[in-house]
Design a protein around this motif. Structure first.
Motif, PDB file in Angstrom:
ATOM      1  N   SER A  21       0.536  -1.109   0.105  1.00 34.06           N
ATOM      2  CA  SER A  21      -0.155   0.155  -0.064  1.00 34.06           C
ATOM      3  C   SER A  21       0.905   1.389  -0.018  1.00 34.06           C
ATOM      4  N   ARG A  22       2.080   0.998   0.459  1.00 29.69           N
ATOM      5  CA  ARG A  22       2.926   2.313   0.291  1.00 29.69           C
ATOM      6  C   ARG A  22       4.091   2.254  -0.703  1.00 29.69           C
ATOM      7  N   ASP A  23       4.084   1.373  -1.492  1.00 26.61           N
ATOM      8  CA  ASP A  23       4.985   1.183  -2.482  1.00 26.61           C
ATOM      9  C   ASP A  23       4.803   2.095  -3.760  1.00 26.61           C
ATOM     10  N   ILE A  24       5.611   3.007  -3.909  1.00 28.27           N
ATOM     11  CA  ILE A  24       5.695   4.030  -4.958  1.00 28.27           C
ATOM     12  C   ILE A  24       5.655   3.306  -6.329  1.00 28.27           C
ATOM     13  N   ASP A  25       6.412   2.213  -6.531  1.00 26.03           N
ATOM     14  CA  ASP A  25       6.486   1.612  -7.666  1.00 26.03           C
ATOM     15  C   ASP A  25       5.075   0.755  -7.907  1.00 26.03           C
ATOM     16  N   LEU A  26       4.526   0.378  -7.100  1.00 26.09           N
ATOM     17  CA  LEU A  26       3.354  -0.405  -7.491  1.00 26.09           C
ATOM     18  C   LEU A  26       2.211   0.664  -7.595  1.00 26.09           C
ATOM     19  N   HIS A  27       2.072   1.727  -6.964  1.00 24.10           N
ATOM     20  CA  HIS A  27       1.198   2.718  -7.108  1.00 24.10           C
ATOM     21  C   HIS A  27       1.123   3.226  -8.555  1.00 24.10           C
ATOM     22  N   GLN A  28       2.218   3.376  -9.161  1.00 27.95           N
ATOM     23  CA  GLN A  28       2.488   3.975 -10.602  1.00 27.95           C
ATOM     24  C   GLN A  28       1.774   2.855 -11.524  1.00 27.95           C
ATOM     25  N   LYS A  29       2.260   1.493 -11.087  1.00 26.11           N
ATOM     26  CA  LYS A  29       1.546   0.354 -12.034  1.00 26.11           C
ATOM     27  C   LYS A  29       0.110   0.652 -11.755  1.00 26.11           C
ATOM     28  N   THR A  31      -1.994   2.850 -11.662  1.00 24.55           N
ATOM     29  CA  THR A  31      -2.337   4.175 -12.130  1.00 24.55           C
ATOM     30  C   THR A  31      -2.115   4.193 -13.626  1.00 24.55           C
ATOM     31  N   PHE A  32      -1.773   3.342 -14.347  1.00 22.31           N
ATOM     32  CA  PHE A  32      -1.594   3.382 -15.691  1.00 22.31           C
ATOM     33  C   PHE A  32      -2.138   3.986 -16.558  1.00 22.31           C
ATOM     34  N   LYS A  33      -3.565   4.163 -16.019  1.00 26.97           N
ATOM     35  CA  LYS A  33      -4.876   4.776 -16.916  1.00 26.97           C
ATOM     36  C   LYS A  33      -4.395   6.205 -17.108  1.00 26.97           C
ATOM     37  N   THR A  34      -3.919   6.762 -16.083  1.00 26.45           N
ATOM     38  CA  THR A  34      -3.716   8.259 -15.832  1.00 26.45           C
ATOM     39  C   THR A  34      -2.266   8.736 -15.907  1.00 26.45           C
ATOM     40  N   GLY A  35      -1.484   7.755 -16.304  1.00 27.55           N
ATOM     41  CA  GLY A  35       0.007   7.895 -16.580  1.00 27.55           C
ATOM     42  C   GLY A  35       0.730   8.583 -15.320  1.00 27.55           C
ATOM     43  N   GLU A  36       0.157   8.064 -14.034  1.00 27.17           N
ATOM     44  CA  GLU A  36       0.697   8.730 -12.747  1.00 27.17           C
ATOM     45  C   GLU A  36       2.165   8.473 -12.715  1.00 27.17           C
ATOM     46  N   LYS A  37       3.098   9.300 -12.411  1.00 31.59           N
ATOM     47  CA  LYS A  37       4.527   9.246 -12.164  1.00 31.59           C
ATOM     48  C   LYS A  37       4.818   9.823 -10.789  1.00 31.59           C
ATOM     49  N   ALA A  38       5.635   9.296  -9.968  1.00 31.63           N
ATOM     50  CA  ALA A  38       6.374   9.876  -8.957  1.00 31.63           C
ATOM     51  C   ALA A  38       7.566  10.988  -9.452  1.00 31.63           C
ATOM     52  N   ILE A  39       7.530  12.158  -9.418  1.00 33.58           N
ATOM     53  CA  ILE A  39       8.524  12.931  -9.950  1.00 33.58           C
ATOM     54  C   ILE A  39       9.459  13.732  -9.195  1.00 33.58           C
ATOM     55  N   ALA A  40       9.120  13.892  -7.857  1.00 33.25           N
ATOM     56  CA  ALA A  40       9.919  14.359  -6.902  1.00 33.25           C
ATOM     57  C   ALA A  40       9.562  13.864  -5.369  1.00 33.25           C
ATOM     58  N   GLY A  41      10.610  14.029  -4.584  1.00 37.45           N
ATOM     59  CA  GLY A  41      10.505  13.524  -3.258  1.00 37.45           C
ATOM     60  C   GLY A  41      10.890  11.861  -3.300  1.00 37.45           C
ATOM     61  N   LYS A  42      10.169  11.231  -2.707  1.00 35.89           N
ATOM     62  CA  LYS A  42      10.407   9.806  -2.704  1.00 35.89           C
ATOM     63  C   LYS A  42       9.732   9.375  -4.053  1.00 35.89           C
ATOM     64  N   THR A  43      10.500   8.860  -4.781  1.00 32.40           N
ATOM     65  CA  THR A  43       9.954   8.413  -6.069  1.00 32.40           C
ATOM     66  C   THR A  43       9.999   6.992  -6.606  1.00 32.40           C
ATOM     67  N   SER A  44      10.474   6.157  -5.591  1.00 31.75           N
ATOM     68  CA  SER A  44      10.507   4.554  -5.798  1.00 31.75           C
ATOM     69  C   SER A  44      10.843   4.120  -4.330  1.00 31.75           C
ATOM     70  N   GLY A  45      10.274   2.889  -4.566  1.00 28.24           N
ATOM     71  CA  GLY A  45      10.395   1.818  -2.979  1.00 28.24           C
ATOM     72  C   GLY A  45       9.134   2.341  -2.156  1.00 28.24           C
ATOM     73  N   PHE A 135     -11.050   5.247  -8.723  1.00 30.23           N
ATOM     74  CA  PHE A 135      -9.523   5.441  -8.682  1.00 30.23           C
ATOM     75  C   PHE A 135      -8.945   4.522  -7.642  1.00 30.23           C
ATOM     76  N   LEU A 136      -9.687   4.750  -6.475  1.00 29.54           N
ATOM     77  CA  LEU A 136      -9.128   3.868  -5.427  1.00 29.54           C
ATOM     78  C   LEU A 136      -9.532   2.340  -5.448  1.00 29.54           C
ATOM     79  N   LEU A 137     -10.736   2.146  -5.986  1.00 31.60           N
ATOM     80  CA  LEU A 137     -10.969   0.681  -6.550  1.00 31.60           C
ATOM     81  C   LEU A 137      -9.960   0.043  -7.198  1.00 31.60           C
ATOM     82  N   GLU A 138      -9.538   0.717  -8.324  1.00 29.92           N
ATOM     83  CA  GLU A 138      -8.669   0.318  -9.361  1.00 29.92           C
ATOM     84  C   GLU A 138      -7.318  -0.067  -8.601  1.00 29.92           C
ATOM     85  N   ARG A 139      -6.571   0.884  -7.899  1.00 29.70           N
ATOM     86  CA  ARG A 139      -5.699   0.665  -6.936  1.00 29.70           C
ATOM     87  C   ARG A 139      -5.682  -0.428  -6.022  1.00 29.70           C
TER      88      ARG A 139
END
Length: 149
Positions: A21-29, A31-45, A135-139
Motif C-alpha cells: 500500500s505504500r509502494d511507490i512503484d506499485l502505485h505507478q503500475k 494508475t497506468f490509465k492516468t499515467g501517474e508518475k512520481a516526479i519528486a520526493g520519494k520516487t521509488s520503493g 480510482f481507489l478501487l482500481e488501486r
C-alpha cells in the motif's frame, strides 16, 4: 467535504498488504490509465513517515501535480497522507489495516474538498466523488492481486 470509505478483504498477511500500500512503484503500475508518475520526493520503493512524494498525472484531460506527505505511520496498522500542494482545497487519506485470520482488512478513508465554493461542491457531488472512488478501487484491485499471488 466529501468522504469515501472503502473496505477491501485481501488473503495475505498484514505486513505484505501494508508494504504494498505504500509502494511507490506499485502505485505507478496501478494508475497506468492516468499515467501517474512520481516526479519528486520519494520516487521509488516504500514511502516512510515524514517523506513526501509529488505525483504528475493526467486527470480529467489536464496534467496535474499533487504533493503528499506521510504524517502518521504505525507499522503495520495504519498510515495517513495529506496533500501539501495540489488542486484540492484539502485532501487526507487514511490507510488502515487489520489482520483477521489469514485475511487482511484494508480500509481507506479519503476526505477531500474541492476549491471554487459552490461550483466545487456541486462538482464533488455529481462527478469527483465517484471518480475518486473508482480510482481507489482500481488501486486496491492491484494491491489485492499482487498480495494474493
Amino acid at each position: 467535504m466529501s468522504k469515501i470509505y472503502l473496505t477491501t478483504i485481501i488473503k495475505a498477511d498484514i505486513n505484505t498488504v501494508f508494504d504494498l500500500s505504500r509502494d511507490i512503484d506499485l502505485h505507478q503500475k496501478s494508475t497506468f490509465k492516468t499515467g501517474e508518475k512520481a516526479i519528486a520526493g520519494k520516487t521509488s520503493g516504500l514511502i516512510e513517515l515524514g517523506e513526501t512524494v509529488t505525483w504528475r498525472a493526467k486527470h480529467l484531460g489536464f496534467y496535474q501535480t499533487h504533493t503528499s506527505k506521510i504524517i502518521e505511520m504505525e507499522k503495520p496498522n495504519k498510515f495517513t497522507d495529506v496533500m501539501l500542494k495540489g488542486r484540492f482545497k484539502s485532501f487526507k487519506h487514511q490507510h488502515i489495516f487489520k489482520q483477521e485470520g489469514k485475511n487482511t482488512i484494508m480500509t481507506d478513508i479519503l476526505e477531500f474538498e474541492s476549491p471554487f465554493g459552490i461550483i466545487g461542491k456541486l462538482f464533488n457531488i455529481f462527478f469527483l466523488k465517484n471518480y475518486m472512488k473508482n480510482f481507489l478501487l482500481e488501486r486496491n484491485k492491484i494491491i489485492k492481486n499482487t498480495a494474493q499471488r
